[in-house]
Design a protein around this motif. Sequence first.
Motif, PDB file in Angstrom:
ATOM      1  N   MET A  72       0.819  -1.189   0.000  1.00 11.81           N
ATOM      2  CA  MET A  72       0.000   0.000   0.000  1.00 11.81           C
ATOM      3  C   MET A  72       0.864   1.254   0.000  1.00 11.81           C
ATOM      4  O   MET A  72       0.562   2.208  -0.703  1.00 11.81           O
ATOM      5  CB  MET A  72      -0.914  -0.047   1.235  1.00 11.81           C
ATOM      6  N   LEU A  73       1.931   1.232   0.788  1.00  5.25           N
ATOM      7  CA  LEU A  73       2.817   2.391   0.810  1.00  5.25           C
ATOM      8  C   LEU A  73       3.572   2.539  -0.515  1.00  5.25           C
ATOM      9  O   LEU A  73       3.884   3.650  -0.927  1.00  5.25           O
ATOM     10  CB  LEU A  73       3.809   2.279   1.966  1.00  5.25           C
ATOM     11  N   GLY A  74       3.846   1.420  -1.171  1.00  6.23           N
ATOM     12  CA  GLY A  74       4.506   1.476  -2.472  1.00  6.23           C
ATOM     13  C   GLY A  74       3.628   2.142  -3.524  1.00  6.23           C
ATOM     14  O   GLY A  74       4.110   2.898  -4.368  1.00  6.23           O
ATOM     15  N   ILE A  75       2.330   1.871  -3.470  1.00  4.32           N
ATOM     16  CA  ILE A  75       1.393   2.499  -4.415  1.00  4.32           C
ATOM     17  C   ILE A  75       1.299   3.999  -4.142  1.00  4.32           C
ATOM     18  O   ILE A  75       1.296   4.811  -5.079  1.00  4.32           O
ATOM     19  CB  ILE A  75       0.012   1.829  -4.313  1.00  4.32           C
ATOM     20  N   ALA A  76       1.244   4.373  -2.868  1.00  2.16           N
ATOM     21  CA  ALA A  76       1.196   5.800  -2.523  1.00  2.16           C
ATOM     22  C   ALA A  76       2.472   6.504  -2.973  1.00  2.16           C
ATOM     23  O   ALA A  76       2.419   7.649  -3.451  1.00  2.16           O
ATOM     24  CB  ALA A  76       1.000   5.969  -1.021  1.00  2.16           C
ATOM     25  N   ALA A  77       3.616   5.823  -2.859  1.00  2.00           N
ATOM     26  CA  ALA A  77       4.873   6.411  -3.328  1.00  2.00           C
ATOM     27  C   ALA A  77       4.847   6.604  -4.839  1.00  2.00           C
ATOM     28  O   ALA A  77       5.301   7.637  -5.346  1.00  2.00           O
ATOM     29  CB  ALA A  77       6.049   5.526  -2.925  1.00  2.00           C
ATOM     30  N   ALA A  78       4.307   5.627  -5.565  1.00  5.09           N
ATOM     31  CA  ALA A  78       4.224   5.753  -7.024  1.00  5.09           C
ATOM     32  C   ALA A  78       3.324   6.914  -7.428  1.00  5.09           C
ATOM     33  O   ALA A  78       3.636   7.648  -8.378  1.00  5.09           O
ATOM     34  CB  ALA A  78       3.711   4.447  -7.633  1.00  5.09           C
ATOM     35  N   VAL A  79       2.237   7.111  -6.712  1.00  2.00           N
ATOM     36  CA  VAL A  79       1.333   8.236  -7.009  1.00  2.00           C
ATOM     37  C   VAL A  79       2.040   9.562  -6.748  1.00  2.00           C
ATOM     38  O   VAL A  79       1.943  10.501  -7.554  1.00  2.00           O
ATOM     39  CB  VAL A  79       0.040   8.115  -6.172  1.00  2.00           C
ATOM     40  N   LEU A  80       2.784   9.648  -5.642  1.00  2.00           N
ATOM     41  CA  LEU A  80       3.504  10.889  -5.350  1.00  2.00           C
ATOM     42  C   LEU A  80       4.599  11.153  -6.383  1.00  2.00           C
ATOM     43  O   LEU A  80       4.816  12.307  -6.776  1.00  2.00           O
ATOM     44  CB  LEU A  80       4.103  10.841  -3.947  1.00  2.00           C
ATOM     45  N   PHE A  81       5.290  10.095  -6.837  1.00  3.55           N
ATOM     46  CA  PHE A  81       6.296  10.280  -7.883  1.00  3.55           C
ATOM     47  C   PHE A  81       5.648  10.784  -9.169  1.00  3.55           C
ATOM     48  O   PHE A  81       6.207  11.633  -9.865  1.00  3.55           O
ATOM     49  CB  PHE A  81       7.047   8.985  -8.162  1.00  3.55           C
ATOM     50  N   PHE A  82       4.463  10.264  -9.494  1.00  2.56           N
ATOM     51  CA  PHE A  82       3.766  10.710 -10.709  1.00  2.56           C
ATOM     52  C   PHE A  82       3.341  12.170 -10.593  1.00  2.56           C
ATOM     53  O   PHE A  82       3.488  12.936 -11.550  1.00  2.56           O
ATOM     54  CB  PHE A  82       2.554   9.817 -10.976  1.00  2.56           C
ATOM     55  N   ILE A  83       2.849  12.566  -9.434  1.00  2.00           N
ATOM     56  CA  ILE A  83       2.461  13.969  -9.231  1.00  2.00           C
ATOM     57  C   ILE A  83       3.681  14.876  -9.328  1.00  2.00           C
ATOM     58  O   ILE A  83       3.631  15.950  -9.943  1.00  2.00           O
ATOM     59  CB  ILE A  83       1.734  14.132  -7.886  1.00  2.00           C
ATOM     60  N   ALA A  84       4.805  14.450  -8.730  1.00  2.00           N
ATOM     61  CA  ALA A  84       6.031  15.246  -8.814  1.00  2.00           C
ATOM     62  C   ALA A  84       6.505  15.357 -10.256  1.00  2.00           C
ATOM     63  O   ALA A  84       6.978  16.412 -10.684  1.00  2.00           O
ATOM     64  CB  ALA A  84       7.120  14.630  -7.952  1.00  2.00           C
ATOM     65  N   PHE A  85       6.361  14.272 -11.025  1.00  2.00           N
ATOM     66  CA  PHE A  85       6.730  14.313 -12.439  1.00  2.00           C
ATOM     67  C   PHE A  85       5.858  15.293 -13.207  1.00  2.00           C
ATOM     68  O   PHE A  85       6.360  16.070 -14.027  1.00  2.00           O
ATOM     69  CB  PHE A  85       6.614  12.918 -13.056  1.00  2.00           C
ATOM     70  N   LEU A  86       4.555  15.276 -12.943  1.00  2.00           N
ATOM     71  CA  LEU A  86       3.658  16.202 -13.650  1.00  2.00           C
ATOM     72  C   LEU A  86       3.972  17.647 -13.305  1.00  2.00           C
ATOM     73  O   LEU A  86       3.956  18.522 -14.188  1.00  2.00           O
ATOM     74  CB  LEU A  86       2.202  15.893 -13.305  1.00  2.00           C
ATOM     75  N   ILE A  87       4.251  17.931 -12.053  1.00  2.00           N
ATOM     76  CA  ILE A  87       4.587  19.301 -11.649  1.00  2.00           C
ATOM     77  C   ILE A  87       5.878  19.742 -12.330  1.00  2.00           C
ATOM     78  O   ILE A  87       5.995  20.871 -12.819  1.00  2.00           O
ATOM     79  CB  ILE A  87       4.704  19.401 -10.118  1.00  2.00           C
ATOM     80  N   ASN A  88       6.851  18.839 -12.393  1.00  2.00           N
ATOM     81  CA  ASN A  88       8.132  19.170 -13.010  1.00  2.00           C
ATOM     82  C   ASN A  88       8.013  19.298 -14.526  1.00  2.00           C
ATOM     83  O   ASN A  88       8.574  20.215 -15.121  1.00  2.00           O
ATOM     84  CB  ASN A  88       9.165  18.109 -12.638  1.00  2.00           C
ATOM     85  N   ALA A  89       7.264  18.395 -15.165  1.00  2.00           N
ATOM     86  CA  ALA A  89       7.160  18.402 -16.618  1.00  2.00           C
ATOM     87  C   ALA A  89       6.347  19.581 -17.129  1.00  2.00           C
ATOM     88  O   ALA A  89       6.639  20.129 -18.191  1.00  2.00           O
ATOM     89  CB  ALA A  89       6.541  17.095 -17.099  1.00  2.00           C
ATOM     90  N   ALA A  90       5.330  19.978 -16.383  1.00  2.00           N
ATOM     91  CA  ALA A  90       4.470  21.078 -16.825  1.00  2.00           C
ATOM     92  C   ALA A  90       4.999  22.438 -16.388  1.00  2.00           C
ATOM     93  O   ALA A  90       4.405  23.459 -16.731  1.00  2.00           O
ATOM     94  CB  ALA A  90       3.066  20.880 -16.282  1.00  2.00           C
ATOM     95  N   ASP A  91       6.089  22.454 -15.649  1.00  2.00           N
ATOM     96  CA  ASP A  91       6.662  23.700 -15.130  1.00  2.00           C
ATOM     97  C   ASP A  91       5.621  24.531 -14.383  1.00  2.00           C
ATOM     98  O   ASP A  91       5.524  25.742 -14.560  1.00  2.00           O
ATOM     99  CB  ASP A  91       7.289  24.531 -16.238  1.00  2.00           C
ATOM    100  N   MET A  92       4.838  23.853 -13.565  1.00  2.00           N
ATOM    101  CA  MET A  92       3.827  24.540 -12.763  1.00  2.00           C
ATOM    102  C   MET A  92       4.510  25.325 -11.657  1.00  2.00           C
ATOM    103  O   MET A  92       5.482  24.868 -11.067  1.00  2.00           O
ATOM    104  CB  MET A  92       2.872  23.542 -12.123  1.00  2.00           C
ATOM    105  N   SER A  93       3.992  26.486 -11.406  1.00  2.00           N
ATOM    106  CA  SER A  93       4.539  27.270 -10.291  1.00  2.00           C
ATOM    107  C   SER A  93       3.676  26.988  -9.066  1.00  2.00           C
ATOM    108  O   SER A  93       2.497  27.287  -9.022  1.00  2.00           O
ATOM    109  CB  SER A  93       4.519  28.759 -10.622  1.00  2.00           C
ATOM    110  N   THR A  94       4.272  26.340  -8.093  1.00  2.00           N
ATOM    111  CA  THR A  94       3.568  26.015  -6.853  1.00  2.00           C
ATOM    112  C   THR A  94       4.298  26.692  -5.703  1.00  2.00           C
ATOM    113  O   THR A  94       5.401  27.220  -5.874  1.00  2.00           O
ATOM    114  CB  THR A  94       3.548  24.492  -6.619  1.00  2.00           C
ATOM    115  N   ASN A  95       3.663  26.664  -4.537  1.00  2.00           N
ATOM    116  CA  ASN A  95       4.353  27.235  -3.389  1.00  2.00           C
ATOM    117  C   ASN A  95       5.458  26.277  -2.936  1.00  2.00           C
ATOM    118  O   ASN A  95       5.618  25.193  -3.469  1.00  2.00           O
ATOM    119  CB  ASN A  95       3.374  27.550  -2.255  1.00  2.00           C
TER     120      ASN A  95
END
Length: 61
Positions: free
Chosen positions: A1-24
């Motif tokens: 379960m923790l491995g799946i949550a880690a994969a989701v967080l990695f995917f979100i981090a990838f999307l933020i990085n790839a889209a050059d979103m400005s976040t806080n």
Amino acid sequence: MLGIAAAVLFFIAFLINAADMSTNDVFASGNIMLLGLMLLALHVAGVGAGWSAGGGRSRRR
């Protein structure tokens, strides 16, 4: 379960990085990736895997 949550967080981090979103600073891609690494380390360490010892099992003699 923790491995799946880690994969989701990695995917979100990838999307933020790839889209050059400005976040806080809290939701920066590096911080989300570090949270994913923490969850992955907990998963590998066996946290949240449930009981692995068969305390209630009867042994055959």
